[in-house]
Design a protein around this motif. Structure first.
Motif, PDB file in Angstrom:
ATOM      1  N   ARG A  55       0.834  -1.198   0.000  1.00  0.00           N
ATOM      2  CA  ARG A  55       0.000   0.000   0.000  1.00  0.00           C
ATOM      3  C   ARG A  55       0.868   1.247   0.000  1.00  0.00           C
ATOM      4  O   ARG A  55       1.957   1.264   0.564  1.00  0.00           O
TER       5      ARG A  55
ATOM      6  N   TRP B 267      -0.910  13.854   3.313  1.00  0.00           N
ATOM      7  CA  TRP B 267      -1.679  14.808   2.529  1.00  0.00           C
ATOM      8  C   TRP B 267      -1.694  16.214   3.138  1.00  0.00           C
ATOM      9  O   TRP B 267      -2.379  17.101   2.616  1.00  0.00           O
TER      10      TRP B 267
ATOM     11  N   ARG C 227      -3.488   4.763  -6.898  1.00  0.00           N
ATOM     12  CA  ARG C 227      -4.718   4.295  -6.239  1.00  0.00           C
ATOM     13  C   ARG C 227      -4.984   5.111  -4.966  1.00  0.00           C
ATOM     14  O   ARG C 227      -6.128   5.469  -4.677  1.00  0.00           O
ATOM     15  N   ALA C 228      -3.913   5.441  -4.240  1.00  0.00           N
ATOM     16  CA  ALA C 228      -4.078   6.251  -3.036  1.00  0.00           C
ATOM     17  C   ALA C 228      -4.562   7.663  -3.382  1.00  0.00           C
ATOM     18  O   ALA C 228      -5.366   8.256  -2.648  1.00  0.00           O
TER      19      ALA C 228
ATOM     20  N   GLN D   5      -6.430   8.498  -5.962  1.00  0.00           N
ATOM     21  CA  GLN D   5      -7.841   8.356  -6.309  1.00  0.00           C
ATOM     22  C   GLN D   5      -8.702   8.196  -5.064  1.00  0.00           C
ATOM     23  O   GLN D   5      -9.770   8.819  -4.937  1.00  0.00           O
ATOM     24  N   GLN D   6      -8.248   7.400  -4.109  1.00  0.00           N
ATOM     25  CA  GLN D   6      -9.019   7.147  -2.897  1.00  0.00           C
ATOM     26  C   GLN D   6      -9.127   8.409  -2.049  1.00  0.00           C
ATOM     27  O   GLN D   6     -10.173   8.678  -1.443  1.00  0.00           O
ATOM     28  N   HIS D   7      -8.076   9.200  -2.020  1.00  0.00           N
ATOM     29  CA  HIS D   7      -8.107  10.426  -1.225  1.00  0.00           C
ATOM     30  C   HIS D   7      -9.158  11.393  -1.770  1.00  0.00           C
ATOM     31  O   HIS D   7      -9.900  12.016  -0.991  1.00  0.00           O
TER      32      HIS D   7
ATOM     33  N   ALA E 231     -11.813  10.569  -3.374  1.00  0.00           N
ATOM     34  CA  ALA E 231     -13.119  10.000  -3.038  1.00  0.00           C
ATOM     35  C   ALA E 231     -13.456  10.237  -1.568  1.00  0.00           C
ATOM     36  O   ALA E 231     -14.590  10.597  -1.223  1.00  0.00           O
ATOM     37  N   ASP E 232     -12.483  10.059  -0.696  1.00  0.00           N
ATOM     38  CA  ASP E 232     -12.710  10.271   0.730  1.00  0.00           C
ATOM     39  C   ASP E 232     -13.084  11.720   1.025  1.00  0.00           C
ATOM     40  O   ASP E 232     -13.903  12.003   1.906  1.00  0.00           O
ATOM     41  N   LYS E 233     -12.482  12.642   0.300  1.00  0.00           N
ATOM     42  CA  LYS E 233     -12.754  14.064   0.506  1.00  0.00           C
ATOM     43  C   LYS E 233     -14.073  14.505  -0.124  1.00  0.00           C
ATOM     44  O   LYS E 233     -14.597  15.581   0.191  1.00  0.00           O
TER      45      LYS E 233
ATOM     46  N   GLY F  50      -7.274   2.100 -11.179  1.00  0.00           N
ATOM     47  CA  GLY F  50      -8.716   2.314 -11.100  1.00  0.00           C
ATOM     48  C   GLY F  50      -9.252   3.245 -12.162  1.00  0.00           C
ATOM     49  O   GLY F  50      -9.138   2.960 -13.347  1.00  0.00           O
ATOM     50  N   ARG F  51      -9.782   4.400 -11.720  1.00  0.00           N
ATOM     51  CA  ARG F  51     -10.588   5.214 -12.640  1.00  0.00           C
ATOM     52  C   ARG F  51      -9.953   6.570 -12.969  1.00  0.00           C
ATOM     53  O   ARG F  51     -10.661   7.499 -13.341  1.00  0.00           O
TER      54      ARG F  51
END
Length: 560
Positions: free
Chosen positions: A228, A233, A277-278, A280-282, A284-286, A319-320
């Motif tokens: 991972r 951030w 990926r991290a 992208q996830q950040h 999304a989390d925000k 991912g996206r």
């Protein structure tokens, strides 16, 4: 659509001899010009829009002062902002349609001393909040030239009963760099002053409906644990968060896009994918709606194709996150781009020497891409010629002339045309490589913006240093070209809104009257104004009809 209101075109009043003259912002007032105008300013403005006019004062003026003006009407008073236009001395024309000599471009504070050899032109702007009450607002603009009071300019703003969104409906991404800004201003890039200045530049872009990539440039620190990517951030969120969550401006405007910042600490394919990926996830989390994208190798040459393909594979494995590739249609890159971005020239056929190796319109490009892929475009030196000055070959000069262009010595309608063209072509977004490129050179940006064969290529700001402007603070100095670019994005909003209200045929016909193609753009300010009036009237009528329908449904007990 960002054209000044009707009065300058109709010229109901004639300007008093030696007094201020109001002229269209689509006229670049050069030293040899005697622009015709009016003695009053009248603007038509949508809610959420900024509109401007130019006030030409007597020649030979060193200092201009202006009394604060608040226009009164049915809602809260509207404030007026003003700048003096400073001139860039063009030594080498961008192409055959350009000319040497002074061209207006930088918008400096009124307090900055002017050059009495240049025309005295004040750029006057009104920005209307989204919740402003519609109706007529009036006041008088009072100015003095070198301490001598000038005749007041009656000022009227008609706020229209419709609004355009604070965030651009057309995604875009223009480059900017903390390190270039710091160099242009002569300050340390790691200083608090430089970071505050970066925010001021980014804010200026956002106020002009422009999103940015690059910004602070530095990627978030990363560690890898059990496959991972763990990112810190803190600094990234402090810098970009307000631009992505809509908290920076009262309007709630936000960046439409921003780029993934690659990190050299991610060295293997697996680490790079985990890092993306991290990212992208950040987002999304925000809950940030901003489109994150990966900017692949810029303008890849044949030998760069393997690199672009490898980049694309690593990002897609995460991912996206879409991969943006700046290239015309190219079989060698087939399947590598999620946002294919050719230059403007690649969308419009033209007789004579070809400036793009694969010309195809937006619809054709889409047939060659995966179903969810997007088509963007961008300007390059292909819009003016990459060597500078008229080439010896007249046919080649014609091939590089008349395109939509962000060059200083291009006519203002060409600076503005990208929004209209984006609407009629159906592209999904616009890219531009930089807005402060010349800051990173050894040149004096205030006297030389000649890069890549054009005056202003990659530079839409000037460094407002205390030494240049006076005072003690550094500030970004905007250009007329950035204002024209903003007006073009507002054009896009008008045409898009009219289409959503069911009048797409009229909107498309209106766009074609202004720009039949990327190199067939009307330069007549009166025609731009006439189209604006017709589109505005159509919008008011369509919106009133929609409101009447909704009111009828509520009255009859239907669903609103």
């Amino acid at each position: 659509m960002g054209v000044v209101g009707w009065a300058w075109a109709v010229a109901v009043l004639s300007a008093a001899p030696g007094g201020p003259t109001v002229v269209s912002p689509l006229v670049k007032v050069r030293p040899d010009a005697t622009p015709k105008g009016a003695a009053q300013a009248r603007l038509s403005v949508a809610r959420g829009e900024c509109e401007a006019t130019q006030v030409v004062l007597p020649r030979g003026v060193t200092r201009v002062t202006m009394k604060p003006l608040a226009l009164k009407g049915p809602g809260a008073p509207l404030t007026v902002d003003a700048w003096r236009e400073a001139y860039l001395d063009v030594k080498t024309p961008s192409n055959g349609q350009g000319k040497t000599g002074p061209w207006p471009d930088a918008l400096v504070p009124l307090s900055a001393p002017g050059n009495p050899q240049h025309p005295t032109v004040v750029y006057v702007e009104v920005c209307v909040p989204l919740k402003q009450a519609a109706g007529t607002y009036t006041g008088s603009l009072s100015a003095a030239a070198d301490g001598k009071d000038l005749p007041a300019v009656p000022f009227t703003v008609e706020v229209q009963p419709f609004e355009i969104p604070a965030t651009s409906s057309l995604p875009n991404s223009f480059g900017i760099s903390l390190y270039s800004i710091a160099k242009g201003h002569g300050i340390a890039a790691d200083s608090a002053e430089a970071k505050a200045l970066l925010r001021a530049y980014g804010k200026a872009l956002l106020e002009h409906r422009v999103s940015a990539h690059g910004m602070g440039m530095d990627p978030p620190p990363v560690k890898f644990q059990d496959g991972r990517a763990v990112l810190d951030w803190t600094a990234y969120d402090a810098e970009l968060g307000p631009f992505l969550d809509g908290s920076l401006l009262p309007s709630g405007a936000r960046f439409t896009t921003t780029d993934v910042r690659d990190n050299k600490k991610a060295s293997t394919d697996a680490e790079k994918t985990a890092y993306y990926r991290a990212f992208q996830q950040h987002f999304a989390d925000k809950g940030w709606p901003t489109q994150l994208f990966f900017y692949a190798k810029d303008e890849p040459k044949p030998e760069d194709v393997p690199l672009v393909k490898a980049q694309s594979q690593r990002v897609r494995a995460a991912g996206r996150i879409p991969v943006l590739v700046t290239s015309p249609l190219d079989p060698a890159l087939q399947g590598s781009a999620d946002i294919l971005t050719p230059t403007l020239n690649c969308f419009y056929p033209r007789e004579g020497p070809q400036t793009c190796r694969a010309v195809a319109n937006t619809a054709t490009v889409r047939t060659r891409l995966p179903p969810r892929a997007k088509v963007w475009w961008y300007q390059s030196c292909n819009s003016h010629g990459c060597t500078g000055g008229p080439p010896p070959d007249a046919a080649l000069d014609r091939a590089y002339s008349d395109w939509a262009s962000y060059m200083v010595d291009a006519p203002a309608p060409l600076n503005r045309a990208m929004g209209v063209l984006a609407f009629s072509s159906g592209v999904d977004g616009e890219l531009y490589f930089d807005t402060v490129f010349a800051y990173n050179t050894k040149k004096d940006v205030w006297t030389d913006l000649f890069e890549f064969g054009g005056n202003g290529d990659g530079t839409l700001f000037y460094p407002g240093t205390p030494a240049k402007l006076g005072g003690s603070e550094h500030q970004p100095v905007l250009s007329l070209r950035l204002k024209h670019l903003r007006d073009g994005l507002e054009d896009y909003e008008y045409l898009r809104l009219l289409t959503t209200l069911g009048d797409g045929d009229f909107a498309r016909a209106a766009a074609k009257r202004l720009a039949r193609s990327g190199h067939e753009i009307t330069r007549d300010p009166a025609e731009w104004e006439q189209v604006r009036q017709e589109v505005t009237a159509r919008l008011v009528k369509r919106q009133a009809s929609e409101q009447a329908k909704r009111s009828g449904r509520r009255t009859s007990g239907g669903t609103p």
